[in-house]
Design a protein around this motif. Structure first.
Motif, short mmCIF file in Angstrom:
data_model
loop_
_atom_site.label_atom_id
_atom_site.label_comp_id
_atom_site.label_asym_id
_atom_site.label_seq_id
_atom_site.Cartn_x
_atom_site.Cartn_y
_atom_site.Cartn_z
N ALA A 3 50.45 41.97 41.60
CA ALA A 3 49.04 41.90 41.94
C ALA A 3 48.23 41.33 40.78
O ALA A 3 47.33 40.52 40.97
CB ALA A 3 48.52 43.30 42.32
N ALA A 4 48.60 41.73 39.56
CA ALA A 4 47.87 41.25 38.39
C ALA A 4 48.04 39.74 38.20
O ALA A 4 47.06 39.03 37.94
CB ALA A 4 48.35 41.99 37.14
N SER A 5 49.28 39.25 38.34
CA SER A 5 49.49 37.81 38.14
C SER A 5 48.86 36.99 39.26
O SER A 5 48.40 35.87 39.04
CB SER A 5 50.99 37.49 38.01
N LEU A 6 48.80 37.55 40.46
CA LEU A 6 48.13 36.87 41.57
C LEU A 6 46.62 36.80 41.32
O LEU A 6 46.00 35.75 41.51
CB LEU A 6 48.44 37.58 42.88
N ILE A 7 46.05 37.90 40.89
CA ILE A 7 44.61 37.94 40.63
C ILE A 7 44.23 36.98 39.50
O ILE A 7 43.21 36.28 39.56
CB ILE A 7 44.17 39.38 40.29
N GLU A 8 45.08 36.91 38.49
CA GLU A 8 44.83 36.01 37.36
C GLU A 8 45.01 34.54 37.72
O GLU A 8 44.55 33.66 37.01
CB GLU A 8 45.77 36.35 36.20
N GLY A 9 45.68 34.27 38.82
CA GLY A 9 45.94 32.89 39.22
C GLY A 9 47.23 32.32 38.67
O GLY A 9 47.53 31.15 38.89
N LYS A 10 48.01 33.14 37.97
CA LYS A 10 49.28 32.66 37.41
C LYS A 10 50.31 32.46 38.52
O LYS A 10 51.16 31.57 38.45
CB LYS A 10 49.81 33.65 36.38
N THR A 11 50.26 33.33 39.53
CA THR A 11 51.15 33.22 40.70
C THR A 11 50.27 33.38 41.94
O THR A 11 50.25 34.44 42.58
CB THR A 11 52.24 34.31 40.68
N PRO A 12 49.52 32.35 42.32
CA PRO A 12 48.53 32.50 43.38
C PRO A 12 49.10 32.73 44.78
O PRO A 12 48.36 33.12 45.69
CB PRO A 12 47.73 31.21 43.32
N ILE A 13 50.40 32.51 44.97
CA ILE A 13 51.08 32.89 46.22
C ILE A 13 52.29 33.74 45.83
O ILE A 13 53.16 33.28 45.10
CB ILE A 13 51.55 31.67 47.03
#
Length: 359
Positions: A221-231
């Motif tokens: 969830a953190a990496s998705l929110i940061e945009g590092k792993t947007p999917i």
């Protein structure tokens, strides 16, 4: 044995012939049902437990909410010779543990009143265990970064998803990530057996990596929110929980049009249950309409989902928060044998085929 009047039933007419005054009174005499591995924030269990107690006046004695499937079975084994106050009456297991637990004699057979509406593929014919709820592999998408939602697995290969797509973990060690590879393989049309589907899934991720779209990092969830792993490819119920708890960025959850793969958990009664009648009543409640809707409120699809939909039992207030019901129409429950073959193939061939680690 006189059936309970409709006014005291939880799940509607389906249970009218299954529950009885005798069962309810016997359960009330026992006074308690002991559960294990039911955290309140998992699939709506907090509300389900309270609703059961409110309805029947029976205490739910909760133990070890974070216990694994193996630890639950160890607790049953221990209770065979020492039925202490924490000896479990019921367990909630990963499917892969069900048959071995049955073979070991750890589970007591019991068929709930709604037995016929539980899919045959996810229950023991004699009632030793039966699927309770499931998640499907879905796409969790940060829409601040990703402007066009992918609708299916093949879409993830598109130019617009460069450096965007991550698994939830290393598929050589993570069951969720391995099932994601399986789902991708199923979407290609490979359906002969677990090994064939896994090989097709590995080929898909090799193409995803070659296109520069695969991110070799475990998506959270953190990496998705940061945009590092947007999917992030993960369980739909985890993704839906993120969507409903995060204000920014906006998160959307997409169930792909093909390769919709589910892995259910299963319920069972301990063969050494100290409160066998309360355990049976607990099961009757869980598999009633209200019990099933309790899991659905918690973003987990109950095993009787199709039956609820077909009989218009899903309230709009719940349905509006979930992907459309028809997105789950072709859900596939792989067999334990196919999953075992697939996991072995993925663990052995990921490096050579895909060529990207997952950190």
């Amino acid at each position: 044995m006189a059936p309970v009047a409709a006014t005291v039933l939880i799940g509607g007419v389906e249970l009218a012939a299954a529950q009885s005054y005798e069962l309810i009174e016997a359960a009330r005499e026992e006074g308690t049902v002991t559960t294990v591995a039911l955290p309140h924030d998992w699939c709506g269990y907090g509300d389900i437990i309270q609703a059961f107690t409110d309805k029947y006046g029976i205490e739910v004695h909760e133990t070890a909410p974070e216990a694994s499937s193996m630890e639950q079975l160890d607790a049953i084994r221990a209770s065979a010779t020492n039925a202490g106050e924490d000896a479990p009456d019921v367990v909630d297991l990963a499917l892969s543990f069900a048959q071995s637990a049955q073979d070991e004699g750890l589970l007591a057979p019991f068929k709930v009143g709604t037995w016929d509406s539980i899919p045959a593929a996810v229950k023991d014919a004699e009632g030793h265990w039966y699927g309770d709820y499931y998640g499907v592999i879905a796409f969790e998408v940060n829409t601040d970064v990703v402007k066009t939602l992918p609708e299916d697995w093949a879409d993830l290969l598109g130019e617009e998803y460069k450096g965007a797509v991550a698994l939830s973990g290393d598929p050589r060690t993570s069951a969720q990530a391995a099932l994601s590879v399986y789902a991708a393989g199923l979407a290609t049309g490979a359906d002969d057996d677990g090994e064939a589907v896994a090989k097709a899934g590995l080929g898909f991720f090799a193409d995803l990596n070659a296109a520069g779209n695969f991110v070799p990092e475990a998506g959270t969830a953190a990496s998705l929110i940061e945009g590092k792993t947007p999917i992030v490819i993960r369980w739909d119920y985890v993704a839906l929980a993120d969507r409903d708890s995060v204000d920014e960025p906006k998160i959307e959850v997409v169930v792909p049009k093909s390769g919709v793969v589910a892995r259910p958990y299963v319920q069972a009664i301990s063969a050494h249950a100290p409160h066998p009648n309360a355990a049976k009543l607990w099961m009757e409640y869980l598999y009633s309409d209200d019990g099933q809707l309790g899991w659905l409120k918690g973003s987990c699809h109950p095993i009787r989902f199709d039956d609820l939909v077909n009989h218009d039992k899903v309230p709009d207030a719940i349905a509006d928060k979930l992907p459309p019901a028809d997105a789950y129409a072709d859900v596939v429950f792989p067999s334990i044998e196919d999953l075992g073959a697939a996991n072995l193939t993925i663990s052995e061939e990921w490096d050579d085929t895909v060529g990207a680690g997952v950190n």
